[in-house]
Design a protein around this motif. Structure first.
Motif, short mmCIF file in Angstrom:
data_model
loop_
_atom_site.label_atom_id
_atom_site.label_comp_id
_atom_site.label_asym_id
_atom_site.label_seq_id
_atom_site.Cartn_x
_atom_site.Cartn_y
_atom_site.Cartn_z
N MET A 1 -46.09 -117.25 -76.69
CA MET A 1 -44.70 -117.56 -76.38
C MET A 1 -44.62 -119.02 -75.97
O MET A 1 -45.47 -119.53 -75.26
CB MET A 1 -44.22 -116.65 -75.26
N HIS A 2 -43.59 -119.67 -76.41
CA HIS A 2 -43.43 -121.09 -76.11
C HIS A 2 -43.03 -121.29 -74.66
O HIS A 2 -42.18 -120.58 -74.12
CB HIS A 2 -42.38 -121.71 -77.03
N GLN A 3 -43.64 -122.30 -74.04
CA GLN A 3 -43.37 -122.59 -72.63
C GLN A 3 -41.91 -122.94 -72.40
O GLN A 3 -41.35 -122.61 -71.36
CB GLN A 3 -44.28 -123.73 -72.14
N ASP A 4 -41.26 -123.58 -73.38
CA ASP A 4 -39.85 -123.94 -73.18
C ASP A 4 -38.96 -122.71 -73.05
O ASP A 4 -37.99 -122.70 -72.29
CB ASP A 4 -39.34 -124.87 -74.29
N ARG A 5 -39.31 -121.63 -73.74
CA ARG A 5 -38.54 -120.39 -73.62
C ARG A 5 -38.76 -119.75 -72.24
O ARG A 5 -37.83 -119.25 -71.63
CB ARG A 5 -38.96 -119.42 -74.72
N LEU A 110 -46.75 -103.71 -69.73
CA LEU A 110 -47.64 -104.25 -68.71
C LEU A 110 -48.71 -105.15 -69.33
O LEU A 110 -49.06 -106.20 -68.76
CB LEU A 110 -48.26 -103.12 -67.89
N LEU A 111 -49.23 -104.77 -70.48
CA LEU A 111 -50.22 -105.60 -71.17
C LEU A 111 -49.61 -106.91 -71.66
O LEU A 111 -50.21 -107.98 -71.51
CB LEU A 111 -50.84 -104.83 -72.34
N ASP A 112 -48.42 -106.83 -72.25
CA ASP A 112 -47.75 -108.04 -72.73
C ASP A 112 -47.36 -108.96 -71.57
O ASP A 112 -47.39 -110.18 -71.70
CB ASP A 112 -46.52 -107.68 -73.56
N TYR A 113 -46.99 -108.37 -70.46
CA TYR A 113 -46.66 -109.15 -69.26
C TYR A 113 -47.86 -110.01 -68.88
O TYR A 113 -47.75 -111.22 -68.69
CB TYR A 113 -46.29 -108.19 -68.13
N GLU A 114 -49.03 -109.38 -68.76
CA GLU A 114 -50.23 -110.11 -68.35
C GLU A 114 -50.60 -111.17 -69.38
O GLU A 114 -50.96 -112.30 -69.03
CB GLU A 114 -51.38 -109.13 -68.14
N ALA A 115 -50.49 -110.84 -70.66
CA ALA A 115 -50.82 -111.81 -71.71
C ALA A 115 -49.86 -113.00 -71.70
O ALA A 115 -50.27 -114.14 -71.93
CB ALA A 115 -50.80 -111.13 -73.07
N PHE A 117 -47.75 -114.07 -69.03
CA PHE A 117 -47.62 -114.81 -67.78
C PHE A 117 -48.94 -115.11 -67.10
O PHE A 117 -48.96 -115.78 -66.07
CB PHE A 117 -46.67 -114.06 -66.84
N GLY A 118 -50.05 -114.64 -67.67
CA GLY A 118 -51.37 -114.97 -67.14
C GLY A 118 -51.69 -114.34 -65.81
O GLY A 118 -52.57 -114.82 -65.09
N GLU A 119 -51.01 -113.25 -65.48
CA GLU A 119 -51.28 -112.54 -64.23
C GLU A 119 -50.83 -111.10 -64.39
O GLU A 119 -49.98 -110.80 -65.23
CB GLU A 119 -50.58 -113.20 -63.05
N LYS A 120 -51.42 -110.25 -63.58
CA LYS A 120 -51.02 -108.84 -63.61
C LYS A 120 -49.64 -108.70 -62.99
O LYS A 120 -49.29 -109.43 -62.07
CB LYS A 120 -52.03 -107.99 -62.85
N PRO A 121 -48.84 -107.75 -63.48
CA PRO A 121 -47.53 -107.51 -62.87
C PRO A 121 -47.72 -107.00 -61.44
O PRO A 121 -48.64 -106.22 -61.18
CB PRO A 121 -46.89 -106.45 -63.75
N PRO A 122 -46.87 -107.42 -60.52
CA PRO A 122 -47.01 -106.93 -59.14
C PRO A 122 -46.77 -105.43 -59.07
O PRO A 122 -45.74 -104.93 -59.51
CB PRO A 122 -45.96 -107.71 -58.37
N ARG A 123 -47.73 -104.70 -58.53
CA ARG A 123 -47.68 -103.23 -58.51
C ARG A 123 -46.57 -102.69 -57.62
O ARG A 123 -46.13 -101.57 -57.82
CB ARG A 123 -49.03 -102.65 -58.09
#
Length: 130
Positions: A1-5, A110-115, A117-123
């Motif tokens: 995903m592009h950083q500008d988006r 949840l997998l796409d979130y981590e991919a 944003f580079g972090e696990k979603p807050p539980r």
């Protein structure tokens, strides 16, 4: 995903949405701002991967989405900024909530979130799938 988006989504002004949520849900503005950030991320993922690919459990992000929809012009502008058209909110029928398809879609989110944003979603906001 592009950083500008990502930047476009994360910089969209939503303080009034957080304030309305804080008032309605009787939480601090800091808590509401954290949920706004998660809603921005969720809507960005929907805009990027398609709404049919994800389902979220009822909870804070869904409640914040309902509040954001009350500000319809702002919501439309946010969707336009993401460049993916209007993102519909379509609740699941109660009988589908625990279906394998819905649970699979949530795990994919949840997998796409981590991919993305580079972090696990807050539980505390995104519970572990069933």
């Amino acid at each position: 995903m592009h950083q500008d988006r990502i930047d476009a989504a994360m910089s969209f002004p939503m303080e009034h949405v957080a304030s309305k949520y804080a008032s309605r849900m009787d939480v601090s503005i800091e808590v509401a701002r954290g949920i706004v950030e998660e809603l921005r991320r969720y809507l960005l993922l929907l805009a990027t991967h398609g709404a049919e690919n994800y389902n979220i459990p009822a909870g804070d992000v869904d409640d914040m989405w309902h509040i954001f929809l009350l500000f319809s012009a702002d919501y439309r502008a946010f969707c336009d900024r993401l460049g993916a058209g209007f993102i519909d909110h379509a609740p699941l029928p109660d009988e589908e909530i625990d279906s394998p398809r819905v649970q699979s879609n949530y795990r994919r989110l949840l997998l796409d979130y981590e991919a993305t944003f580079g972090e696990k979603p807050p539980r505390h906001i995104w519970p572990t799938p069933r």
